[in-house]
Design a protein around this motif. Structure first.
Motif, short mmCIF file in Angstrom:
data_model
loop_
_atom_site.label_atom_id
_atom_site.label_comp_id
_atom_site.label_asym_id
_atom_site.label_seq_id
_atom_site.Cartn_x
_atom_site.Cartn_y
_atom_site.Cartn_z
N SER A 39 33.20 14.57 -21.02
CA SER A 39 31.87 14.76 -20.42
C SER A 39 30.85 13.73 -20.91
O SER A 39 29.70 13.75 -20.47
CB SER A 39 31.36 16.18 -20.70
OG SER A 39 31.18 16.37 -22.09
N ASP A 40 31.26 12.82 -21.78
CA ASP A 40 30.38 11.76 -22.27
C ASP A 40 30.34 10.63 -21.22
O ASP A 40 31.33 9.92 -21.04
CB ASP A 40 30.91 11.23 -23.60
CG ASP A 40 30.11 10.07 -24.17
OD1 ASP A 40 29.18 9.57 -23.50
OD2 ASP A 40 30.45 9.64 -25.29
N PRO A 41 29.22 10.45 -20.53
CA PRO A 41 29.15 9.41 -19.49
C PRO A 41 29.45 8.00 -20.00
O PRO A 41 29.93 7.16 -19.24
CB PRO A 41 27.71 9.49 -18.98
CG PRO A 41 27.20 10.81 -19.42
CD PRO A 41 27.97 11.18 -20.65
N GLN A 42 29.19 7.73 -21.27
CA GLN A 42 29.43 6.40 -21.82
C GLN A 42 30.91 6.03 -21.82
O GLN A 42 31.27 4.85 -21.74
CB GLN A 42 28.86 6.30 -23.23
CG GLN A 42 27.35 6.30 -23.26
CD GLN A 42 26.78 5.13 -22.50
OE1 GLN A 42 26.34 5.28 -21.36
NE2 GLN A 42 26.80 3.97 -23.09
N ILE A 43 31.78 7.03 -21.92
CA ILE A 43 33.22 6.76 -21.89
C ILE A 43 33.61 6.10 -20.57
O ILE A 43 34.48 5.23 -20.52
CB ILE A 43 34.03 8.05 -22.12
CG1 ILE A 43 33.88 8.51 -23.57
CG2 ILE A 43 35.51 7.87 -21.74
CD1 ILE A 43 34.53 9.84 -23.88
N TRP A 44 32.97 6.49 -19.51
CA TRP A 44 33.35 6.06 -18.17
C TRP A 44 32.45 4.97 -17.59
O TRP A 44 32.66 4.52 -16.46
CB TRP A 44 33.35 7.28 -17.23
CG TRP A 44 34.14 8.41 -17.80
CD1 TRP A 44 33.63 9.54 -18.38
CD2 TRP A 44 35.54 8.51 -17.90
NE1 TRP A 44 34.65 10.33 -18.83
CE2 TRP A 44 35.85 9.73 -18.55
CE3 TRP A 44 36.61 7.69 -17.52
CZ2 TRP A 44 37.14 10.15 -18.81
CZ3 TRP A 44 37.91 8.10 -17.78
CH2 TRP A 44 38.16 9.31 -18.41
N ALA A 45 31.46 4.53 -18.33
CA ALA A 45 30.45 3.61 -17.81
C ALA A 45 31.03 2.33 -17.21
O ALA A 45 30.54 1.83 -16.20
CB ALA A 45 29.43 3.27 -18.89
N LYS A 46 32.08 1.78 -17.78
CA LYS A 46 32.69 0.54 -17.28
C LYS A 46 33.99 0.80 -16.53
O LYS A 46 34.70 -0.11 -16.15
CB LYS A 46 32.98 -0.42 -18.45
CG LYS A 46 31.76 -0.81 -19.24
CD LYS A 46 30.87 -1.72 -18.45
CE LYS A 46 29.70 -2.16 -19.30
NZ LYS A 46 28.70 -2.85 -18.55
N HIS A 47 34.32 2.06 -16.33
CA HIS A 47 35.57 2.47 -15.71
C HIS A 47 35.39 2.58 -14.19
O HIS A 47 34.31 2.94 -13.73
CB HIS A 47 35.98 3.83 -16.29
CG HIS A 47 37.36 4.23 -15.99
ND1 HIS A 47 37.70 4.84 -14.80
CD2 HIS A 47 38.49 4.13 -16.70
CE1 HIS A 47 38.99 5.10 -14.80
NE2 HIS A 47 39.50 4.67 -15.94
N PRO A 48 36.43 2.27 -13.40
CA PRO A 48 36.31 2.44 -11.95
C PRO A 48 35.94 3.88 -11.55
O PRO A 48 35.24 4.09 -10.57
CB PRO A 48 37.69 2.05 -11.41
CG PRO A 48 38.24 1.14 -12.45
CD PRO A 48 37.70 1.64 -13.76
N GLU A 65 39.65 -4.32 -12.72
CA GLU A 65 39.43 -5.73 -13.07
C GLU A 65 38.10 -5.97 -13.77
O GLU A 65 37.96 -6.93 -14.52
CB GLU A 65 39.56 -6.63 -11.85
CG GLU A 65 38.43 -6.53 -10.87
CD GLU A 65 38.56 -7.55 -9.74
OE1 GLU A 65 39.32 -8.53 -9.85
OE2 GLU A 65 37.88 -7.34 -8.72
N ASN A 66 37.13 -5.10 -13.59
CA ASN A 66 35.83 -5.25 -14.24
C ASN A 66 35.67 -4.36 -15.47
O ASN A 66 34.59 -4.30 -16.05
CB ASN A 66 34.71 -4.96 -13.24
CG ASN A 66 34.70 -5.95 -12.10
OD1 ASN A 66 34.92 -7.14 -12.32
ND2 ASN A 66 34.49 -5.47 -10.90
N ASN A 67 36.74 -3.68 -15.86
CA ASN A 67 36.69 -2.80 -17.02
C ASN A 67 36.96 -3.64 -18.27
O ASN A 67 38.07 -3.70 -18.79
CB ASN A 67 37.71 -1.66 -16.88
CG ASN A 67 37.59 -0.63 -17.96
OD1 ASN A 67 36.98 -0.86 -19.00
ND2 ASN A 67 38.18 0.53 -17.72
N VAL A 68 35.93 -4.31 -18.73
CA VAL A 68 36.04 -5.26 -19.83
C VAL A 68 36.59 -4.60 -21.09
O VAL A 68 37.42 -5.19 -21.80
CB VAL A 68 34.66 -5.92 -20.11
CG1 VAL A 68 34.73 -6.87 -21.28
CG2 VAL A 68 34.17 -6.63 -18.87
N ILE A 69 36.17 -3.38 -21.37
CA ILE A 69 36.62 -2.68 -22.58
C ILE A 69 38.14 -2.49 -22.55
O ILE A 69 38.84 -2.78 -23.52
CB ILE A 69 35.89 -1.33 -22.72
CG1 ILE A 69 34.40 -1.58 -22.98
CG2 ILE A 69 36.51 -0.49 -23.83
CD1 ILE A 69 33.53 -0.35 -22.86
#
Length: 154
Positions: free
Chosen positions: A6-15, A105-109
């Protein structure tokens, strides 16, 4: 598990950037259960659920995929992802000559994490439609030779 997800930061760079929302996470979780390849990540020291990952086998391609992984931000940048992937790879490479990882492709982490564990970027890509928009994924791979000689076993 949802308490972690439920932490939005986990998914911030995720598709799947909205996976922190309970209905979206429930679909992810139900899919993991249906796949019969879902794993729960537990911190041994505390007994706390800190994430999840999953296998998907593709015998016709002679490969297995490891993916759908997320970890609590408390465990980012440490040894947990490396240890988890080492264990999962060792298990998968007994039955398959290579393991693939599909990464937005844009999920830099996640791209950086793949490179840290010895993943080799292939020329394979896949595009899926998410929220009415195409999302491109790149594929990394680790084969038996790369695993034995790679950073996960040094």
């Amino acid at each position: 598990m949802f308490a972690v997800a439920s932490d939005p930061q986990i998914w911030a760079k995720h598709p799947a950037w909205d996976r922190f929302k309970e209905p979206v996470f429930r679909a992810y979780f139900d899919d993991a259960l249906a796949s019969r390849g879902g794993l729960t990540v537990v911190d041994k020291a505390s007994g706390r659920v800190i994430g999840a990952s999953r296998y998907a086998a593709f015998p016709e391609l002679d490969e297995v995929e490891i993916g759908w992984t997320f970890l609590s931000r408390d465990f980012w940048g440490g040894a947990v992802n490396r240890q988890m992937k080492r264990l999962m790879l060792a298990y998968a490479l007994v039955a398959f000559p290579r393991v693939v990882f599909r990464v937005g492709e844009n999920n830099v982490i996640s791209c950086r994490a793949m490179e840290k564990i010895g993943g080799r970027l292939t020329d394979r890509t896949e595009s899926i439609v998410r929220g009415g928009k195409p999302v491109v994924h790149v594929l990394y791979e680790i084969d038996r030779t790369g695993f034995t000689a790679g950073p996960l076993n040094t």
